[in-house]
Design a protein around this motif. Structure first.
Motif, PDB file in Angstrom:
ATOM      1  N   ARG A 143       0.781  -1.232   0.000  1.00 26.37           N
ATOM      2  CA  ARG A 143       0.000   0.000   0.000  1.00 26.37           C
ATOM      3  C   ARG A 143       0.812   1.282   0.000  1.00 26.37           C
ATOM      4  O   ARG A 143       0.368   2.305  -0.448  1.00 26.37           O
TER       5      ARG A 143
ATOM      6  N   SER B  96       0.921   4.214  -5.084  1.00 27.55           N
ATOM      7  CA  SER B  96       0.114   5.320  -5.570  1.00 27.55           C
ATOM      8  C   SER B  96       0.827   6.211  -6.574  1.00 27.55           C
ATOM      9  O   SER B  96       0.276   7.194  -7.010  1.00 27.55           O
TER      10      SER B  96
ATOM     11  N   GLN C   9       2.003   0.778  -9.607  1.00 27.48           N
ATOM     12  CA  GLN C   9       1.066   1.415 -10.528  1.00 27.48           C
ATOM     13  C   GLN C   9       1.090   0.726 -11.889  1.00 27.48           C
ATOM     14  O   GLN C   9       0.070   0.587 -12.546  1.00 27.48           O
TER      15      GLN C   9
ATOM     16  N   TYR D 174      -0.862  -2.394 -11.535  1.00 30.54           N
ATOM     17  CA  TYR D 174      -2.308  -2.142 -11.497  1.00 30.54           C
ATOM     18  C   TYR D 174      -2.831  -1.855 -12.901  1.00 30.54           C
ATOM     19  O   TYR D 174      -3.954  -2.212 -13.239  1.00 30.54           O
TER      20      TYR D 174
ATOM     21  N   ARG E   9      -0.037   8.817 -15.187  1.00 34.14           N
ATOM     22  CA  ARG E   9      -0.282   7.396 -14.917  1.00 34.14           C
ATOM     23  C   ARG E   9       0.144   6.617 -16.148  1.00 34.14           C
ATOM     24  O   ARG E   9       0.176   7.156 -17.256  1.00 34.14           O
TER      25      ARG E   9
ATOM     26  N   ARG F  68      -8.400   4.940  -1.147  1.00 34.18           N
ATOM     27  CA  ARG F  68      -7.008   5.325  -1.286  1.00 34.18           C
ATOM     28  C   ARG F  68      -6.628   5.693  -2.714  1.00 34.18           C
ATOM     29  O   ARG F  68      -5.605   6.289  -2.954  1.00 34.18           O
ATOM     30  N   TYR F  69      -7.453   5.305  -3.624  1.00 34.18           N
ATOM     31  CA  TYR F  69      -7.064   5.470  -5.034  1.00 34.18           C
ATOM     32  C   TYR F  69      -8.013   6.392  -5.774  1.00 34.18           C
ATOM     33  O   TYR F  69      -7.999   6.445  -6.986  1.00 34.18           O
TER      34      TYR F  69
ATOM     35  N   ILE G  73      -3.781   7.854 -10.801  1.00 31.05           N
ATOM     36  CA  ILE G  73      -3.439   6.552 -10.225  1.00 31.05           C
ATOM     37  C   ILE G  73      -4.514   5.510 -10.498  1.00 31.05           C
ATOM     38  O   ILE G  73      -5.711   5.784 -10.474  1.00 31.05           O
TER      39      ILE G  73
ATOM     40  N   SER H  17      -6.337   2.043  -9.265  1.00 31.45           N
ATOM     41  CA  SER H  17      -6.556   1.246  -8.063  1.00 31.45           C
ATOM     42  C   SER H  17      -5.984  -0.141  -8.333  1.00 31.45           C
ATOM     43  O   SER H  17      -5.707  -0.490  -9.480  1.00 31.45           O
TER      44      SER H  17
END
Lengths: 266, 266, 266, 266, 266, 266, 266
Positions: free
Chosen positions: A3, A7, A20, A23, A128, G4-5, G11, G13
C-alpha cells in the motif's frame, strides 16, 4: 505493505516493483481477449468484444483491431481511450518514418517507439501509465512476418503466438500445447534463416487454432460475429496486405471450424 | 524507520541513504544474470534469459545484449523498458560524438554520459531512478578492451570480470576464485602499461570460465541456447568487432565446454 | 521531533537546522577517507578506496581523485555519481573562465562556483542536496597553494591540512597534533605575506604525515596501493603540475614511510 | 499548534506568523556574533568566528566580513553558503547600478534590493528563506555613513549600533547603555541635518566600544585575532575606504583596549 | 474544523471563507496603527512606529509612510518586507502610466492595480497572500482628494477617514463619532458634486482629530515624534504636494494639540 | 465523508460533486443581494451594499454594479477582489471583440467567455474557483435585452428575473409570484419572436417590483440610498444606454414606490 | 479500500480502475436524460431540461443541445461549464479541418478528437476529468448518419440508439426492446453496405420512439416543451440539415404522439 508504494509510478517498492504499472496491467486483465498467431504466410489476429448490444452500430470501424500502418495491424486490450492516443501516435510515427526514409517503417522500430512512449509514463511524476496492451502483427522485408506484444510498462517481445486480456494465461497454455512449429523440435536451429518462416503452420491452421483457443477461452455458449473481430496480414504481390474481416466473413470462419470448437468441457 | 524516507529519490534517510535507489537495485537483483569477462584479446558477455517459452520468437533481436556503438556492446539486467530508453540515448550520444570529433567515442566517455543521465533521475523530484544496470564491454585505441558496470545510482566502475542480476554475488565469488590474471600476483604492476592486456587469459579461457560460472549460477538442469545470449567484442583488422552469437553458436559453445559445466553440487 | 522537518531541503526545523543537508553529510561519513596536506612547495592528497576486489580493473582512471583543471585537483568523499556531475560542471566552469579571461581560474573562484551550485540544491524544492564533499588542492599566482574543503551545504573553507570521509574527526585530531607549521607558534603573524608558505613543512614531510594519518585512520592490517590513491600538486617551471600516482609509485611511498606507519595501537 | 503551520513559507499561522521565517532566524541566533557601530567618521564592523582550528588557513579571505561594493561592507551571521549567494547577487546589483548610472549605488538601495530578493523566498512555494542576516555598513554622498541590518524575512532597518547572531540581545542592551550620541539628549533634533553625524562618538570610541561589547558577549577566556574579524569603512580623500583588518591589526586593537575588556563578571 | 481548510489560499472552507487571507489580516492587526483623515483641502496620514530604540537611526527614510507617486502617499501596516515589494510595484505602475499617457495615474487606478496584484496571491497555488494593508492618500484632477484602504485579499474601498493596524476598530469608532462632515446631515446629497469636498473639515481639524485618535489608541504615556510618522497631501499651485513630517514638525503638531490629547481614561 | 473530496477543485467526490465549487458558491450566499429584472424596454439591476459606514466615501465609484462594456452592465455578489479581476478581463474581451469585428460584443458571447475563464479555475490544479457570481444585463441587436446569471462553476443561464447573493432563494420565490409576463400564460409561444419583448412589464413595473423584492429581502428597517445601488440599461436613439443611479435618484425611486414597500411581515 | 485510489486521475486502483473517472461519470448520472435514435433518413436527439422556472428565458439558445458543426449536432449531459469548453474546442477543430481540407470534418474524426482531449484529462496530474458525456449525431458522405456516445474517460462508440444521463439504463432497456431494425434479424449482414441505412425505422418512427422513451423515463406528470429540447439532423438537397425545434414544434410533436405516451405504469 504494498500500500505505501502503490500510488505513484515514480516510486519503487522495497522489492523493486512498480505497483502502478502492475495495477495498469490489472486493468488489461479485465479487457476482452486478443489472440495473435504467426503462420507461414501471415498472421491471424482475433479479438473478443465484451460489450455487445443490438443497439451498437457494428458497421462502422472496429473496436479492438486497428491498422497502424500499411504493414502493421494491432489488437488492443485495455482502456480504449488510452489505446486511441497511442494508435494516433503510432500512425504519426509510421508516416514520419515513411516521409523521411521513403520506406515503410520496420515493425520492431514502430513497436519500440510506441513502447518508449509508454515507458515515459512510468517514470515521470504526475502521470499514470497507459492502461493498454497491444498485439502488433506486421511485416517488413528484413524480418518478414512478426508478432509483438507490448505491455503498459513499455516492454515488448516477439512471439509466434500470443494472447493478451482476460483469460490470457489460459489461452497461452492452450497455444503452447497446440501451436505446431517444425522448428520447435530443434529449437534455435532456424535462428539464422530469419525471414523464412520454414515449416510453420499455414494460415488455415492458424485460423483454425485461433478458433479453438477462442472457443475455449471466451465464456459464451456460442461464438458469433457479434462478439468477435478478426484480421489477417498476408503478402499480396509481395506487399503486406491487411484484411479486417466483415461480420459475414467472421461467421463463415466460425462455421468452417465449427467442428473443432466444441464446448470446453475440460 | 526506513519507511519514512523511502518514497522519493529526493530525500536522504538519516543514515545518508537513498532508499529509492536501493529499491531500484532490488529490481535488478531479480533480473537474469549477466556476466562479462575481460580476456587478452577481447571480452565475453553472457546473459541469462529468464522468460522462455516455445512460443517466443527467438530469431529476431536479442533481449539482454545490445550493441551500443561500433565499439561498445552492453548486457542489461533490470527493467527492459528502462533499458531501451538508455540504449537509445547511448546510441545517440555515440553518434553525436562521432559526428563532432570524427572518431569513435571512448568507452568510458560513453559510460560516464550514460551514468550522468541516470544520476539525474536520483536527484530531481517527480522522477524514479532507472531500474537497470549495464555491463558495457568496449574497445578504444587509448585503453584497449574495457569492461564497465553501471548501476541505477549512476555509479560505474571498471572490472576484469563482473556480474549483475540474480545470484550476482554468487557468480562474483566464483569469478574471484577462477579468474586468472598474471598481474594478480603482483597487483598494480601493470598499471602503467594500460592498453596492453599483458598475460591475461585468452578468449577461449574466458568463454570457458563464462560457461563455468553460468552453469553454477543459473538454476536449471541443463543450459541451452534458449536460455542464454552470448556476445564477444574482439579486434579484427585492428578494428573492434562485435559478435552476437546465434543459437547454434551458443549451443556449440555449450557443447564444447560441457565437461566443465557439471551440475553445481556445492 | 526532528522527524517532522527532515524530509525536505526546503524547510528549517524549529532550531533552524536543515536536516536533509545533515543527512547528506551522514552519507559522506561512510565514504572512504580523503586527506589533504599543504606543504611549502605543494599539496598532497590521499584517498582511501573502500571497495576493493582483485577483479576491479585498477589501471584505468582513478576513483577518488580527479583533476578539475590544470591547476586544481580534487579528492572526493560521498556518492560517486553525484561527484561526477559536479566535477563535470567544475571542468566546464574552469574552461569557460579560461576562454573568457585567458588566464587559469583562481582556485577559490572555482570552489565558490562549485559551492554555489551545491547551495541551490539545498534551497529549492524537488531536489536533494549533493551527497558529496570535496578536498580541492590548487595553485594560482595570487594565493599560491591552497587547500579547500567543501560540504553538501555549499560551505567551503581554506585549510592547511584537512580530512573528509570516514573517521575524519580521528584523522583531523592527528593532523592537529602532528602538523608542523612554524607560523603556528606566532599565529596570525604571516597573515600579510599571503602566497609565501613561509617555514611550512616540505612535500616530503607532508607525504610522511599523510602516511602516518592514513595508517592510523584506515582500518586495515597493511596499507597497499590497492586501497589508496595519491596525488600531488607542485610547481614545475612556475606552472602548477598535478601528478596522480601510479600503483607502483604509491607502493614506493608506502615502503619509504613504512617505519612511521606502525599499527595504531593507541 | 504551531506545528501545523510551520513547514512552509507559503502559509500564515492563525496568528498571522510565518514560522519558517522565524526558524530561519533561529538558525542565525546560533551563528557567531556580528557587531556594527556608527561613529562620526566611519563605521566599525566586528565579527566572531566560531569555528577555529590551527589547521584552518586564515590568511586567505575572511569568513564573516565581505566587501559588497566599493562603498559597502557587510558582516554576515547565519548559513555561510546562503550568504555567498546573496553577496554575489549584491555585487552584481551594485555593478549594474554603476554601469547604468555611472555613480556608486546608494547604500539603502543596495540593501533594499537584497531584501527584496530575500522576501521572495518567503512567499513562493518550493523554497526556503535565506538563513542569513546582514549588517551592512556603507557610505554614500546623500546620507553619509549608514548601518543597516537585514533579516531572513527581508526586513531591514537603519541603526546607529546593531548586533546580530548569538547573544545579540545581550550585546544590544550593552550597546544601548554605552552608545554615546549627543543627539540622544534631544532626540530627533538632528533629523533634518542628515549626512552630518553631529557630535557622535569618534572611530576610536567606536572601536573601544566594540571591544567592550565583544569581550562581554563572546564566551571565551581571552579574545584573540584567531576568533575575530574587524573591518572599518571611513572616508579617504572624500571616497569611502573599506579596511579589513589583518590578524596583526586585530591583535593591536585588542591590546590597545585590553584594559576595558575585563571579563564580564556581571 | 477550520483547521482543514486553512493551510492554502487555494481552497475555500465549507463556509466559503479563505482562511489564509484571514490569517494574513491577523498579521496586520498586530502592526502599528495607521490613520488617514480626509479634509477639505487635503489628507492627513499618521502612523505608529512600534519598534523604537535609541540605537535606531531615525534620520533616514520613514518606516511606515511611503510616497508611491507624485500624487499618492501610502501608510503601511503589516509585514514590512511584503510592503516594500508592493510599493516598488506601485511606483513602476505609476511611472509606466505616466510614460504611456503623459498624465499622472488616477488614484483609484493605482490602488486597483495594486489590489489585482494582491488578489493573484490569494488564488494561485504555491503562494501566500501579501501580509500588508495600505492606506493610500492621493489626489487626481477628476476625483480630487481620495483615501483608499486595501487589504491582503485585494479588496479596496474609499473612505473619509480610516484606520488599519492594531486597535483599528477602536480608532474607527472614535473616528465615526468625531469626524465632522456637513454632508453627513444630508447623506448622499453631494454624491453628484464629486471633486468638491464641500463643507468638510479643514486640514487643521483633521490634524487635531488625528492627534485625538492617536492619543486614545496608542498605548503609551506620552506620544513623541519617536513613535510617530506624519504625512499630508495637499494642493500647492494646483499640484498635489506630499509632505512627510520631520521629527521636529511632529513634535510641534503634538505640542499644538496637546490639550485635546488627554489620557484616554474611558 | 464529503471531507475527503473537498479540498481541491481537481477531484470529484464519489457522488460526482466538486465541493470546492460548492464552497465558493457558499461565499456568495453571504454577499449582498443583487436583483435583475427584464422589462419590455430595458433591464433594472439593484444591489445591496452590506458594509455601510458614515465614514465610507460614497461619491466615488460603485461597489456592486459595474459597466462591463457599452452594452453590458453587471451586478456582482461575492469576493470583490475576485470580481475586479473578472471585470477587467471582461472589459478587455469586449474591447478586443470591438477592435476585431468593429461591432459591439454580443451579450451571450461576453458572458460565455467570462464563464470559460471561470471554468478553467475549477479544472486545473493549484487554483481555487472565483468566488463570485454575476448578473449581466445587456443588449445586442440580435437578441435585444438579455439578463444572464453566471456562477463560480462557470455555468450561465438566461433569465427574465433573477437574484444572487444572500436570501436569493427568498427573492427568487417572490419574483416567481410577482413577475408579470403575458407570455407566461402561453409559455413558449414567443420563442420564435426573439428580440421583441412582447407584452412584458414596463420599466416602471420592473423598478417597482425591484423595490418590492428588495424591501422583503433586505433585513433593515428602512431602505436608503446608502445601502443600495441601482442601474438600468435601456435604449436611447437605438443604442444601449447604461445609467447608474446617483444617491439622489435612488432616494427618489425609493420614495416613489414607498407605498408598496411595507415591512415584510410574512 | 477504494478510498485510497480515488483522489487523482493519475493513479490506478489495485483492480485497475480509475476512480476519478468513475466519479465524473457519476456526475453525469444526475444530469438530464439525452436520447438519440438513428433512423433511415436522419437522427433524432431529445434532451430533458432539469432546471425549469417560469423566470428562465427560454427564447435564447438551447441548454442541452448544441450544433458542433454544419454536419454534427450534440446532446450534452453533465456539467454545463465543462461542456461549453469542449463544444468550443469541437467547433474550432471542425473549422480548422474545413479550412485545411476544404471538406466537412468526418463525424468520427471530430468525435475522436474530442475524446482524445478528454483522455488527456484522465492521465495528467493536476487536472480533473471533464464531467460531461455527449451524444453526437452527424452525417458525412462516407458513413452517412452516425450516432456516437462519448464519456468522461474519452471512450466513444457508435450506436443505433443511445441514451445518457439520469435513468439512462432504464431508457436503454426500453430502446433495446422497441428499436426496430430489419438488420437485427440478420445481424452483421449489412456490415458491408455501410452508408445505406437499409430497412431501418423512419424519422417518424424515431420521433415516436423518442417520445415513448421520454415519457417512460422522465419523472413528470406530463411532458411539456418547457422541460424538453429536440433536434434532428436530416438530409436536405444532399446536405446535412440540423433542425433545433422551437417550443411550438416540440409541443406539436408531443401532441402528435400523445397517445403512445401513457404514464409508465410498469
Amino acid at each position: 505493505m504494498a500500500r505505501r508504494y502503490d500510488s505513484r509510478t515514480t516510486i519503487f517498492s522495497p522489492e523493486g516493483r512498480l505497483y502502478q504499472v502492475e495495477y495498469a496491467m490489472e486493468a488489461i486483465s479485465h479487457a476482452g481477449t486478443v489472440i495473435g498467431i504467426l503462420s507461414k504466410d501471415g498472421i491471424v489476429l482475433a479479438a473478443e468484444r465484451q460489450a455487445t448490444s443490438n443497439l451498437l452500430e457494428q458497421s462502422i470501424g472496429s473496436e479492438k483491431i486497428y491498422e497502424m500502418n500499411d504493414n502493421v495491424v494491432a489488437g488492443v486490450a485495455g482502456l480504449t481511450a488510452d489505446a486511441n492516443i497511442l494508435i494516433n501516435q503510432s500512425r504519426v510515427i509510421a508516416q514520419r518514418y515513411l516521409q523521411r526514409f521513403d520506406s515503410p517503417i520496420p515493425v520492431e522500430h514502430l513497436v519500440r517507439r510506441l513502447c518508449d512512449l509508454k515507458q515515459g509514463y512510468t517514470q515521470f511524476g504526475g502521470l499514470r501509465p497507459f492502461g493498454v496492451s497491444f498485439l502488433c502483427a506486421g511485416w517488413d522485408p528484413t524480418f518478414g512476418f512478426q508478432l509483438y506484444q507490448s505491455d503498459p510498462a513499455g516492454n515488448y517481445s516477439s512471439w509466434k503466438a500470443a494472447c493478451i486480456g482476460e483469460n490470457y494465461s489460459n489461452a497461452q497454455s492452450i497455444l503452447k500445447q497446440e501451436y505446431k512449429d517444425d522448428d520447435s523440435s530443434d529449437a534455435g536451429s532456424n535462428s539464422s534463416n530469419v525471414g523464412s518462416a520454414g515449416t510453420r503452420m499455414t494460415m488455415d491452421d492458424a485460423l483454425k487454432l485461433t478458433c479453438v483457443v477462442l472457443s475455449k477461452t471466451i465464456d459464451t455458449a456460442k461464438l458469433t460475429s457479434e462478439k468477435l473481430e478478426f484480421a489477417t496480414i498476408t503478402l499480396k504481390d509481395d506487399k503486406p496486405y491487411i484484411h479486417i474481416y466483415s461480420s459475414e466473413e467472421i461467421d463463415e470462419v466460425l462455421k468452417k471450424y465449427d467442428s473443432v470448437m466444441k464446448p470446453s468441457e475440460d
